[in-house]
Design a protein around this motif. Structure first.
Motif, PDB file in Angstrom:
ATOM      1  N   ASN A   1     -78.827 -19.314   1.131  1.00  0.00           N
ATOM      2  CA  ASN A   1     -79.294 -19.234   0.132  1.00  0.00           C
ATOM      3  C   ASN A   1     -79.729 -20.076  -1.222  1.00  0.00           C
ATOM      4  O   ASN A   1     -80.537 -20.195  -2.001  1.00  0.00           O
ATOM      5  N   SER A   2     -78.805 -21.510  -0.431  1.00  0.00           N
ATOM      6  CA  SER A   2     -78.932 -22.853  -1.107  1.00  0.00           C
ATOM      7  C   SER A   2     -80.332 -23.365  -1.328  1.00  0.00           C
ATOM      8  O   SER A   2     -81.440 -23.431   0.088  1.00  0.00           O
ATOM      9  N   THR A   3     -80.572 -24.339  -2.036  1.00  0.00           N
ATOM     10  CA  THR A   3     -81.886 -24.791  -2.055  1.00  0.00           C
ATOM     11  C   THR A   3     -81.575 -26.137  -1.757  1.00  0.00           C
ATOM     12  O   THR A   3     -82.942 -26.838  -0.750  1.00  0.00           O
ATOM     13  N   ASP A   4     -80.277 -26.603  -1.433  1.00  0.00           N
ATOM     14  CA  ASP A   4     -79.294 -28.274  -0.842  1.00  0.00           C
ATOM     15  C   ASP A   4     -79.689 -27.779   0.733  1.00  0.00           C
ATOM     16  O   ASP A   4     -79.249 -26.985   1.057  1.00  0.00           O
ATOM     17  N   SER A   5     -79.463 -29.335   1.366  1.00  0.00           N
ATOM     18  CA  SER A   5     -79.307 -29.097   2.672  1.00  0.00           C
ATOM     19  C   SER A   5     -77.260 -29.279   2.236  1.00  0.00           C
ATOM     20  O   SER A   5     -76.914 -28.735   3.739  1.00  0.00           O
ATOM     21  N   TYR A   6     -76.867 -29.371   1.198  1.00  0.00           N
ATOM     22  CA  TYR A   6     -75.365 -29.135   1.510  1.00  0.00           C
ATOM     23  C   TYR A   6     -75.272 -28.171   0.336  1.00  0.00           C
ATOM     24  O   TYR A   6     -75.696 -29.145  -0.961  1.00  0.00           O
ATOM     25  N   SER A   7     -74.723 -27.086   0.120  1.00  0.00           N
ATOM     26  CA  SER A   7     -74.748 -26.485  -1.348  1.00  0.00           C
ATOM     27  C   SER A   7     -72.703 -26.920  -1.771  1.00  0.00           C
ATOM     28  O   SER A   7     -71.511 -27.182  -0.838  1.00  0.00           O
ATOM     29  N   GLU A   8     -72.873 -27.569  -3.167  1.00  0.00           N
ATOM     30  CA  GLU A   8     -71.405 -28.497  -3.577  1.00  0.00           C
ATOM     31  C   GLU A   8     -70.152 -27.338  -3.267  1.00  0.00           C
ATOM     32  O   GLU A   8     -69.127 -27.363  -3.208  1.00  0.00           O
ATOM     33  N   GLU A   9     -71.352 -26.113  -3.864  1.00  0.00           N
ATOM     34  CA  GLU A   9     -70.319 -24.539  -3.957  1.00  0.00           C
ATOM     35  C   GLU A   9     -69.306 -23.713  -3.061  1.00  0.00           C
ATOM     36  O   GLU A   9     -68.070 -23.999  -2.672  1.00  0.00           O
ATOM     37  N   VAL A  10     -70.515 -24.043  -2.121  1.00  0.00           N
ATOM     38  CA  VAL A  10     -69.543 -23.901  -0.467  1.00  0.00           C
ATOM     39  C   VAL A  10     -68.767 -24.895  -0.367  1.00  0.00           C
ATOM     40  O   VAL A  10     -67.086 -24.110   0.364  1.00  0.00           O
ATOM     41  N   LEU A  11     -69.104 -25.642  -0.130  1.00  0.00           N
ATOM     42  CA  LEU A  11     -67.993 -27.028   0.294  1.00  0.00           C
ATOM     43  C   LEU A  11     -66.908 -27.106  -0.674  1.00  0.00           C
ATOM     44  O   LEU A  11     -65.373 -27.014  -0.011  1.00  0.00           O
ATOM     45  N   GLU A  12     -66.590 -26.546  -1.682  1.00  0.00           N
ATOM     46  CA  GLU A  12     -65.560 -26.902  -2.500  1.00  0.00           C
ATOM     47  C   GLU A  12     -64.963 -25.405  -2.377  1.00  0.00           C
ATOM     48  O   GLU A  12     -63.135 -24.981  -2.004  1.00  0.00           O
ATOM     49  N   SER A  13     -65.695 -24.532  -1.898  1.00  0.00           N
ATOM     50  CA  SER A  13     -65.069 -22.762  -1.530  1.00  0.00           C
ATOM     51  C   SER A  13     -63.556 -23.177   0.154  1.00  0.00           C
ATOM     52  O   SER A  13     -62.733 -23.300   0.016  1.00  0.00           O
ATOM     53  N   VAL A  14     -65.095 -24.095   0.847  1.00  0.00           N
ATOM     54  CA  VAL A  14     -63.999 -23.798   1.867  1.00  0.00           C
ATOM     55  C   VAL A  14     -62.954 -24.730   1.547  1.00  0.00           C
ATOM     56  O   VAL A  14     -61.687 -25.199   2.638  1.00  0.00           O
ATOM     57  N   ARG A  15     -62.603 -26.071   0.883  1.00  0.00           N
ATOM     58  CA  ARG A  15     -62.190 -26.742   0.878  1.00  0.00           C
ATOM     59  C   ARG A  15     -60.619 -26.135  -0.181  1.00  0.00           C
ATOM     60  O   ARG A  15     -59.361 -26.816   1.233  1.00  0.00           O
ATOM     61  N   GLU A  16     -60.891 -25.724  -0.452  1.00  0.00           N
ATOM     62  CA  GLU A  16     -60.207 -25.090  -1.311  1.00  0.00           C
ATOM     63  C   GLU A  16     -59.155 -23.916   0.026  1.00  0.00           C
ATOM     64  O   GLU A  16     -58.168 -24.288  -0.418  1.00  0.00           O
ATOM     65  N   TYR A  17     -60.045 -23.223   0.861  1.00  0.00           N
ATOM     66  CA  TYR A  17     -59.644 -22.339   1.417  1.00  0.00           C
ATOM     67  C   TYR A  17     -58.794 -22.891   2.713  1.00  0.00           C
ATOM     68  O   TYR A  17     -57.271 -22.938   2.817  1.00  0.00           O
ATOM     69  N   ILE A  18     -58.987 -24.128   2.529  1.00  0.00           N
ATOM     70  CA  ILE A  18     -58.333 -25.105   4.449  1.00  0.00           C
ATOM     71  C   ILE A  18     -56.959 -25.117   3.587  1.00  0.00           C
ATOM     72  O   ILE A  18     -56.171 -25.440   4.045  1.00  0.00           O
ATOM     73  N   ASN A  19     -56.776 -25.663   2.199  1.00  0.00           N
ATOM     74  CA  ASN A  19     -55.680 -26.961   1.630  1.00  0.00           C
ATOM     75  C   ASN A  19     -54.582 -25.473   1.208  1.00  0.00           C
ATOM     76  O   ASN A  19     -53.815 -25.565   1.766  1.00  0.00           O
ATOM     77  N   GLU A  20     -55.319 -24.336   0.491  1.00  0.00           N
ATOM     78  CA  GLU A  20     -54.682 -23.650   0.123  1.00  0.00           C
ATOM     79  C   GLU A  20     -54.205 -22.572   0.958  1.00  0.00           C
ATOM     80  O   GLU A  20     -53.332 -21.453   0.750  1.00  0.00           O
ATOM     81  N   GLU A  21     -54.940 -21.924   2.040  1.00  0.00           N
ATOM     82  CA  GLU A  21     -54.683 -21.056   3.236  1.00  0.00           C
ATOM     83  C   GLU A  21     -54.730 -21.362   4.974  1.00  0.00           C
ATOM     84  O   GLU A  21     -54.088 -20.789   5.488  1.00  0.00           O
ATOM     85  N   PHE A  22     -55.669 -21.585   4.980  1.00  0.00           N
ATOM     86  CA  PHE A  22     -55.726 -22.289   6.437  1.00  0.00           C
ATOM     87  C   PHE A  22     -54.435 -22.928   6.651  1.00  0.00           C
ATOM     88  O   PHE A  22     -54.109 -22.677   8.045  1.00  0.00           O
ATOM     89  N   LEU A  23     -54.227 -23.996   6.058  1.00  0.00           N
ATOM     90  CA  LEU A  23     -53.278 -25.103   6.469  1.00  0.00           C
ATOM     91  C   LEU A  23     -51.941 -24.299   6.207  1.00  0.00           C
ATOM     92  O   LEU A  23     -50.967 -24.530   7.557  1.00  0.00           O
ATOM     93  N   PRO A  24     -51.470 -23.810   5.026  1.00  0.00           N
ATOM     94  CA  PRO A  24     -50.750 -22.673   5.644  1.00  0.00           C
ATOM     95  C   PRO A  24     -50.003 -22.200   5.954  1.00  0.00           C
ATOM     96  O   PRO A  24     -49.018 -21.516   7.096  1.00  0.00           O
ATOM     97  N   PHE A  25     -51.182 -21.511   6.752  1.00  0.00           N
ATOM     98  CA  PHE A  25     -51.136 -20.008   7.884  1.00  0.00           C
ATOM     99  C   PHE A  25     -50.530 -20.864   8.803  1.00  0.00           C
ATOM    100  O   PHE A  25     -49.455 -20.127   9.799  1.00  0.00           O
ATOM    101  N   PHE A  26     -51.153 -21.992  10.030  1.00  0.00           N
ATOM    102  CA  PHE A  26     -50.829 -23.118  11.463  1.00  0.00           C
ATOM    103  C   PHE A  26     -49.386 -23.473  10.693  1.00  0.00           C
ATOM    104  O   PHE A  26     -49.009 -24.303  11.720  1.00  0.00           O
TER     105      PHE A  26
END
Length: 280
Positions: free
Chosen positions: A112-137
């Protein structure tokens, strides 16, 4: 899926006999994207499956960079897109459901983004990786190469959609089914994966096909160790086991009419359903 890939010859059935555009290196030589951001690019497609594959590959790359592997009982192996999801679901179903929910949200955000890269999605993914995915493993996350992959805004525009996504995709011509991507591959290429449904296409291997060699087992007879000279039967059975144990819901097998029909009753007694309308 097919047992065997071989250069097409007029008297042999190979995977290319069924799917002429099959490219045997398409599943091997996919490019490795340099950053998390590269995996979140908007392409000229609205198919969620394409973005899902790219995101799963992103998380697999993180595990690879962190040298995190799964225990198989007799060693360790790298995660695949299927074993990653299976592990998450088995170890912590709530985490797995949250993982899938986030991916769905991110895919929607990209489409649904009008841009090639959604900054909102990028920020959310990075936050998830750092706060949830990395600690899980239990990944520390301070490795320089890993941090570069997560935090860098570099993207390699040299990669295009055709390079990233599997070329071995079959889509039915009917409007009712054309939206379903059917992956075409060899048994070797899907080892370790889990599918909802699998169509096993027999091919020629050393002069004969699966229905020539293992009809006894297809009708339900137990396998005894082969006599000398019957090693191809054992090889075929091993490959058939790998291919036919992939699906969770539906297994189909395409074999030669001259082998199937004389054994129709025995096959049906062993729970096979013979669809005669598909016989030429």
């Amino acid at each position: 899926m097919s047992f065997y890939y071989q250069r097409e010859q007029h008297y042999k059935y190979t995977i290319k006999t069924y799917f002429e555009s099959y490219n045997r290196i398409a599943n091997i030589n996919k490019p490795t994207l340099p950053t998390v951001k590269s995996h979140l690019k908007k392409y000229d497609t609205s198919k969620a499956s394409k973005y899902f594959e790219s995101m799963i590959n992103c998380f697999l790359r993180i595990l690879q960079l962190a040298d995190v592997k799964r225990d198989t009982g007799d060693g360790t192996r790298s995660y695949t897109k299927n074993t990653l999801q299976t592990t998450l679901k088995e170890d912590n179903e709530d985490f797995y459901l949250n993982f899938r929910t986030n991916i769905t949200k991110w895919i929607s955000g990209i489409i649904n983004s009008t841009d090639s890269y959604s900054e909102e999605v990028l920020e959310s993914v990075r936050e998830y990786i750092n706060e949830e995915f990395l600690p899980f493993f239990e990944i520390e996350g301070d490795d320089e190469v890993l941090r570069e992959f997560i935090d860098s805004n570099f993207v390699d525009e040299g990669f295009d959609e055709e390079e990233l996504f599997d070329k071995n995709i079959f889509n039915h011509s009917s409007d009712d089914f054309s939206h379903i991507d059917v992956e075409v591959g060899t048994v070797h290429s899907v080892k370790g994966e889990t599918h909802t449904a699998t169509l096993y296409l027999e091919t020629d291997y050393y002069g004969s096909r699966e229905s020539d060699r293992i009809m006894d087992q297809l009708v339900g007879n137990l396998y005894d160790n082969p006599a000398q000279g019957e090693v191809r039967i054992k090889e075929t059975l091993k490959m058939a086991y790998v291919g036919m144990s992939r699906p969770t819901h539906l297994l189909c097998f395409a074999g030669k009419e001259e082998n199937i029909m004389p054994n129709k009753e025995a096959l049906e007694d062993n729970c096979w359903v013979i669809i005669e309308d598909l016989i030429n």
